[in-house]
Design a protein around this motif. Structure first.
Motif, PDB file in Angstrom:
ATOM      1  N   VAL A  40       0.739  -1.157  -0.006  1.00  0.00           N
ATOM      2  CA  VAL A  40       0.266   0.059   0.002  1.00  0.00           C
ATOM      3  C   VAL A  40       0.794   1.226   0.028  1.00  0.00           C
ATOM      4  O   VAL A  40       0.746   2.453  -0.756  1.00  0.00           O
ATOM      5  N   ASP A  41       2.040   1.188   0.811  1.00  0.00           N
ATOM      6  CA  ASP A  41       2.748   2.360   0.936  1.00  0.00           C
ATOM      7  C   ASP A  41       3.552   2.504  -0.262  1.00  0.00           C
ATOM      8  O   ASP A  41       3.510   3.794  -0.980  1.00  0.00           O
ATOM      9  N   ARG A  42       3.801   1.532  -0.948  1.00  0.00           N
ATOM     10  CA  ARG A  42       4.785   1.381  -2.363  1.00  0.00           C
ATOM     11  C   ARG A  42       3.576   1.928  -3.580  1.00  0.00           C
ATOM     12  O   ARG A  42       3.944   2.897  -4.352  1.00  0.00           O
ATOM     13  N   LEU A  43       2.558   1.664  -3.492  1.00  0.00           N
ATOM     14  CA  LEU A  43       1.305   2.145  -4.244  1.00  0.00           C
ATOM     15  C   LEU A  43       1.033   3.487  -4.340  1.00  0.00           C
ATOM     16  O   LEU A  43       0.917   4.270  -5.136  1.00  0.00           O
ATOM     17  N   ALA A  44       1.087   4.055  -2.861  1.00  0.00           N
ATOM     18  CA  ALA A  44       0.813   5.361  -2.933  1.00  0.00           C
ATOM     19  C   ALA A  44       1.934   6.307  -3.373  1.00  0.00           C
ATOM     20  O   ALA A  44       1.731   7.369  -3.719  1.00  0.00           O
ATOM     21  N   ARG A  45       3.388   5.803  -3.562  1.00  0.00           N
ATOM     22  CA  ARG A  45       4.316   6.574  -3.996  1.00  0.00           C
ATOM     23  C   ARG A  45       4.645   6.414  -5.484  1.00  0.00           C
ATOM     24  O   ARG A  45       5.583   6.991  -5.866  1.00  0.00           O
ATOM     25  N   GLU A  46       4.126   5.382  -5.905  1.00  0.00           N
ATOM     26  CA  GLU A  46       4.886   4.881  -7.431  1.00  0.00           C
ATOM     27  C   GLU A  46       4.046   5.855  -8.420  1.00  0.00           C
ATOM     28  O   GLU A  46       2.783   5.954  -8.691  1.00  0.00           O
ATOM     29  N   PRO A  47       4.840   6.372  -9.368  1.00  0.00           N
ATOM     30  CA  PRO A  47       4.451   7.162 -10.354  1.00  0.00           C
ATOM     31  C   PRO A  47       4.269   6.605 -11.670  1.00  0.00           C
ATOM     32  O   PRO A  47       3.486   7.062 -12.604  1.00  0.00           O
ATOM     33  N   ARG A  48       4.792   5.325 -11.788  1.00  0.00           N
ATOM     34  CA  ARG A  48       4.623   4.443 -13.104  1.00  0.00           C
ATOM     35  C   ARG A  48       3.239   3.912 -13.200  1.00  0.00           C
ATOM     36  O   ARG A  48       2.987   2.775 -12.302  1.00  0.00           O
ATOM     37  N   ALA A  49       2.432   3.842 -14.192  1.00  0.00           N
ATOM     38  CA  ALA A  49       1.447   3.489 -14.409  1.00  0.00           C
ATOM     39  C   ALA A  49       1.363   1.739 -14.342  1.00  0.00           C
ATOM     40  O   ALA A  49       0.544   1.236 -13.632  1.00  0.00           O
ATOM     41  N   LEU A  50       2.160   1.227 -15.180  1.00  0.00           N
ATOM     42  CA  LEU A  50       2.612  -0.303 -15.269  1.00  0.00           C
ATOM     43  C   LEU A  50       2.967  -0.808 -13.980  1.00  0.00           C
ATOM     44  O   LEU A  50       2.356  -1.795 -13.350  1.00  0.00           O
ATOM     45  N   ARG A  51       3.941  -0.195 -13.149  1.00  0.00           N
ATOM     46  CA  ARG A  51       4.070  -0.641 -11.875  1.00  0.00           C
ATOM     47  C   ARG A  51       2.971  -0.654 -11.062  1.00  0.00           C
ATOM     48  O   ARG A  51       2.812  -1.543  -9.848  1.00  0.00           O
ATOM     49  N   ARG A  52       2.021   0.406 -10.833  1.00  0.00           N
ATOM     50  CA  ARG A  52       0.936   0.513 -10.020  1.00  0.00           C
ATOM     51  C   ARG A  52       0.036  -0.574 -10.190  1.00  0.00           C
ATOM     52  O   ARG A  52      -0.521  -1.117  -9.631  1.00  0.00           O
ATOM     53  N   ARG A  53      -0.272  -0.880 -11.718  1.00  0.00           N
ATOM     54  CA  ARG A  53      -1.192  -1.759 -11.974  1.00  0.00           C
ATOM     55  C   ARG A  53      -0.617  -3.319 -11.337  1.00  0.00           C
ATOM     56  O   ARG A  53      -1.236  -4.045 -10.907  1.00  0.00           O
ATOM     57  N   ARG A  54       0.658  -3.587 -11.359  1.00  0.00           N
ATOM     58  CA  ARG A  54       1.303  -4.754 -10.981  1.00  0.00           C
ATOM     59  C   ARG A  54       1.136  -4.705  -9.407  1.00  0.00           C
ATOM     60  O   ARG A  54       1.002  -5.886  -8.878  1.00  0.00           O
ATOM     61  N   LEU A  55       1.403  -3.498  -8.808  1.00  0.00           N
ATOM     62  CA  LEU A  55       1.102  -3.410  -7.388  1.00  0.00           C
ATOM     63  C   LEU A  55      -0.271  -3.801  -7.048  1.00  0.00           C
ATOM     64  O   LEU A  55      -0.517  -4.438  -5.996  1.00  0.00           O
ATOM     65  N   CYS A  56      -1.303  -3.315  -7.504  1.00  0.00           N
ATOM     66  CA  CYS A  56      -2.586  -3.501  -7.385  1.00  0.00           C
ATOM     67  C   CYS A  56      -2.678  -4.954  -7.572  1.00  0.00           C
ATOM     68  O   CYS A  56      -3.492  -5.935  -6.881  1.00  0.00           O
ATOM     69  N   ASP A  57      -2.053  -5.750  -8.558  1.00  0.00           N
ATOM     70  CA  ASP A  57      -2.239  -7.134  -8.934  1.00  0.00           C
ATOM     71  C   ASP A  57      -1.706  -8.023  -7.890  1.00  0.00           C
ATOM     72  O   ASP A  57      -2.359  -9.080  -7.288  1.00  0.00           O
ATOM     73  N   ALA A  58      -0.732  -7.558  -7.278  1.00  0.00           N
ATOM     74  CA  ALA A  58       0.017  -8.436  -6.032  1.00  0.00           C
ATOM     75  C   ALA A  58      -0.890  -8.038  -4.841  1.00  0.00           C
ATOM     76  O   ALA A  58      -1.163  -9.014  -4.077  1.00  0.00           O
ATOM     77  N   LEU A  59      -1.484  -6.943  -4.679  1.00  0.00           N
ATOM     78  CA  LEU A  59      -2.346  -6.654  -3.602  1.00  0.00           C
ATOM     79  C   LEU A  59      -3.762  -7.435  -3.641  1.00  0.00           C
ATOM     80  O   LEU A  59      -4.148  -8.013  -2.543  1.00  0.00           O
ATOM     81  N   ALA A  60      -4.297  -7.687  -4.868  1.00  0.00           N
ATOM     82  CA  ALA A  60      -5.450  -8.454  -5.043  1.00  0.00           C
ATOM     83  C   ALA A  60      -5.191 -10.039  -4.624  1.00  0.00           C
ATOM     84  O   ALA A  60      -5.910 -10.589  -4.226  1.00  0.00           O
ATOM     85  N   ASP A  61      -4.025 -10.096  -5.064  1.00  0.00           N
ATOM     86  CA  ASP A  61      -3.668 -11.726  -4.630  1.00  0.00           C
ATOM     87  C   ASP A  61      -3.492 -11.902  -3.235  1.00  0.00           C
ATOM     88  O   ASP A  61      -4.049 -12.830  -2.899  1.00  0.00           O
ATOM     89  N   LEU A  62      -2.907 -10.882  -2.454  1.00  0.00           N
ATOM     90  CA  LEU A  62      -2.822 -11.102  -0.948  1.00  0.00           C
ATOM     91  C   LEU A  62      -4.097 -11.015  -0.248  1.00  0.00           C
ATOM     92  O   LEU A  62      -4.134 -11.798   0.817  1.00  0.00           O
ATOM     93  N   VAL A  63      -5.079 -10.281  -0.610  1.00  0.00           N
ATOM     94  CA  VAL A  63      -6.173  -9.838   0.151  1.00  0.00           C
ATOM     95  C   VAL A  63      -7.549 -10.746  -0.524  1.00  0.00           C
ATOM     96  O   VAL A  63      -8.433 -10.571  -0.086  1.00  0.00           O
TER      97      VAL A  63
END
Length: 230
Positions: A40-63
């Motif tokens: 979540v902290d990384r997602l709040a600071r990530e400026p790149r769209a592709l990286r944000r999407r992959r962070l979201c995918d990782a979060l979705a997997d975890l929760v």
């Protein structure tokens, strides 16, 4: 237990790889309690769209089995983060996420509210439909239209009442006309019986003005395509 540096390296690998390694995914799952706030902290600071999407995918997997793990972060000051977390809840397509999304119905940022509507549409079902009704009174006409379009083909009395009120309103501004057209289509989708006499009244007779004729045309189309066969 993974250290902060180890988690950062693991997340870096996962967000940089086109195809995450199974071992990295397993390691992240094993460290879920620490990994969720870290992501979540990384997602709040990530400026790149592709990286944000992959962070979201990782979060979705975890929760995936416990959407409530994201609840503490939904009211963060960053609208940007709230929008991304609403997206994650929508991707889970679990009704348990609906109460957390509904809590964002009065978020001050329209882009967050629009994402919430999209998420509720993905989840579907009676709880999501009920939460969508709140957006039919949104202060932003674009969000109201988006919520109307998100209503599915299942009849809902509360939604139908709000849509019928829209049809009866005296607002024939460009925004008002667009909302009336969307309302007529949504009422047809759900086959709301109480809408038929209202649509018949709108469709009947001569109408002056382009705006009123647009609404009349929409009403006639709905009556012909949907209600005439009932």
């Amino acid at each position: 237990m993974a250290t902060g540096d180890a988690l950062d390296r693991l997340i870096d690998r996962l967000t940089a790889a086109a195809w995450p390694e199974d071992a990295d995914v397993a390691a992240l799952r094993q460290a879920r309690d620490r990994a969720v706030p870290w992501l979540v902290d990384r997602l709040a600071r990530e400026p790149r769209a592709l990286r944000r999407r992959r962070l979201c995918d990782a979060l979705a997997d975890l929760v995936a089995d416990t959407p409530a793990l994201l609840a503490p972060y939904l009211q963060a000051p960053s609208w940007y983060l709230a929008r991304n977390l609403a997206y994650v809840l929508g991707e889970l397509r679990r009704p348990e996420g609906v109460p957390h999304l509904a809590a964002l119905a009065r978020h001050e940022e329209p882009r967050v509210r629009r994402e919430v509507v999209d998420a509720l549409r993905k989840i579907g079902g009676s709880a999501a439909r009920e939460a969508l009704v709140a957006f039919l009174d949104d202060p932003d006409g674009r969000i109201r239209r988006h919520a109307i379009d998100a209503l599915d083909a299942v009849y809902d009395g509360r939604a139908a009442a709000r849509l019928v009120a829209l049809l009866r309103s005296a607002d024939f501004s460009p925004e008002g006309v667009a909302l009336k057209e969307a309302a007529a289509a949504a009422l047809a989708r759900m086959g709301a019986p109480e809408a038929k006499p209202v649509l018949e009244a709108v469709a009947r007779g001569w109408t002056l003005g382009r705006a009123r004729r647009r609404v009349q045309h929409a009403a006639r189309g709905v009556l012909t395509e949907t209600y005439s066969s009932r």
